[in-house]
Design an enzyme around this catalytic site. Structure first.
Site, PDB file in Angstrom:
ATOM      1  N   TRP A   1       2.139 -12.390   2.513  1.00 42.91           N
ATOM      2  CA  TRP A   1       1.184 -12.017   3.562  1.00 42.91           C
ATOM      3  C   TRP A   1      -0.112 -12.807   3.476  1.00 42.91           C
ATOM      4  CZ3 TRP A   1       3.667 -10.389   7.340  1.00 42.91           C
ATOM      5  CH2 TRP A   1       4.669  -9.426   7.260  1.00 42.91           C
TER       6      TRP A   1
ATOM      7  N   ASP B   1      -6.856  -7.708   3.296  1.00 46.85           N
ATOM      8  CA  ASP B   1      -5.734  -7.074   3.988  1.00 46.85           C
ATOM      9  C   ASP B   1      -5.235  -5.946   3.094  1.00 46.85           C
ATOM     10  OD1 ASP B   1      -3.331  -6.297   5.095  1.00 46.85           O
ATOM     11  OD2 ASP B   1      -2.402  -8.286   5.056  1.00 46.85           O
TER      12      ASP B   1
ATOM     13  N   LYS C   1       2.189   1.704   7.614  1.00 46.73           N
ATOM     14  CA  LYS C   1       2.605   1.827   6.220  1.00 46.73           C
ATOM     15  C   LYS C   1       2.085   3.152   5.657  1.00 46.73           C
ATOM     16  CE  LYS C   1       3.891  -2.477   6.733  1.00 46.73           C
ATOM     17  NZ  LYS C   1       3.332  -3.701   6.227  1.00 46.73           N
TER      18      LYS C   1
END
Ligand SMILES: *Cc1c(COP(=O)(O)O)cnc(C)c1O
Length: 362
Positions: A104, A172, A196
């Site tokens: 990511w 993030d 999530k």
């Protein structure tokens, strides 16, 4: 828990507390005596404005967000922020520092390259650890330092917030947001997609330091413009009203659990249970991640014989233990144990892991 429900270890979209789903279902046809579903309610209406203000305040209370920071309810998932971060924050020096610890953060860096220069602060040969600070190469002139607190795919998590001096720190936190308390004042910008750890896809929350708002590049799309979104209190266009409502129910649930301090304790107990099962299996199960960088949220592991994987997954599914297949790039198994996964769910998984091992070690 109702018996028809799976014990869902998916990395995302992920498990949601059953009581939250029940509340949403009860309110589906008539939310708050409006005579309509929340989905049907105008975002400009009084009741919705009150709701979003309450939800924002609940988040501020949960995280103790200081006055210096602004909460934004955005869309487009974490990916939109891969662009939103450079577009809004790179203006100063035209350069972003990126700490690469997995898929990511790498993807975020590749997107940032479209808008300016990037500097790779560090990148391990394999994404199975956080490289020690002595190996970092921070710029002296970066507009921000970017990292991903928890790399969901390979299960690598920062044990604490990195110290990068005065340069704004951007993070993030998509897969571990609200899993433990953290000091918001240390960040220039923190963001997370909701699917999530706090609800459903369609919502991304960003918390941005107010003095960094207003530095966007001239061609920043309006939807990604922090200044525009902040001035409009996240109501520049139609926000993802239902996803915001679900996040609000989850914030209520978190408060009922005793807040983030309590949730953090449970999360630690949950991951310890599973890592202990791996580490005490005499090599039958293995975690590919360095011990001090192990994620509390996403636990990848493999078993001794690759050929047993599908049998393992089928056996798990019979016990309603589902979505345990490892990411396609990693193989093996992965247990994602976000806030809504109960300790009992983790116990069931561990019992199954041990039972399976016994059948093979006979
Ligand atoms: C899931 C995830 C993403 C991608 O989220 P989208 O909402 O699908 O864009 C990015 N970063 C992390 C850490 C994630 O876990």
């Amino acid at each position: 828990m109702s018996s028809e429900r799976s014990i869902n270890f998916s990395a995302g979209p992920a498990i949601i507390p059953e009581s939250v789903l029940q509340k949403a279902s009860k309110e589906m046809l008539n939310w708050n005596n409006t005579g309509m579903s929340l989905m049907e309610l105008s975002h400009r209406s009084g009741p919705f404005k009150e709701l979003i203000a309450k939800i924002e305040q609940d988040l501020i209370d949960l995280l103790k967000i200081p006055e210096t920071h602004k909460v934004l309810f955005l869309q487009g998932g974490a990916h939109f922020m891969f662009s939103g971060v450079p577009l809004n924050l790179m203006g100063e020096n035209g350069k972003g520092d990126y700490i690469l610890t997995g898929n990511w953060s790498t993807r975020a860096m590749n997107e940032a390259k479209k808008y300016g220069k990037v500097n790779v602060v560090c990148k391990p040969d394999e994404f199975n650890k956080i490289p020690p600070k002595e190996e970092w190469n921070l710029s002296t002139d970066a507009s921000y330092v970017y990292y991903c607190d928890n790399e969901t795919v390979k299960g690598v998590e920062f044990p604490d917030i990195p110290d990068v001096g005065d340069v704004p720190l951007v993070c993030d936190m998509s897969s571990n947001f609200l899993s433990r308390p953290f000091d918001v004042s240390k960040f220039g910008c923190v963001y997370a997609c909701a699917q999530k750890n706090f609800g459903m896809a369609g919502l991304t929350i960003a918390i941005v330091r107010k003095d960094l708002i207003g530095k966007q590049l001239p061609y920043t799309p309006m939807m990604l413009d922090f200044e525009l979104q902040a001035k409009a209190n996240s109501m520049f266009n139609t926000p993802s009203t239902y996803a915001i409502y679900i996040a609000g129910l989850i914030f209520d649930w978190l408060k009922e659990q005793g807040g983030l301090e309590e949730i953090a304790k449970i999360n630690l107990k949950k991951c310890k249970l599973i890592y202990d099962a791996i580490d005490n299996s005499n090599g039958f199960y293995k975690s590919p991640v360095e011990i001090k960088s192990r994620s509390r949220m996403n636990i990848p592991f493999v078993c001794k014989n690759k050929e047993w994987e599908s049998e393992w997954l089928e056996g798990a599914a019979k016990l309603k233990l589902v979505s345990l297949k490892g990411h396609r790039s990693v193989g093996g198994f992965r247990a994602s144990i976000y806030n809504a996964m109960s300790y009992e769910g983790c116990e069931k998984l561990v019992n199954y892991m041990i039972d399976f091992m016994k059948t093979k070690e006979k």
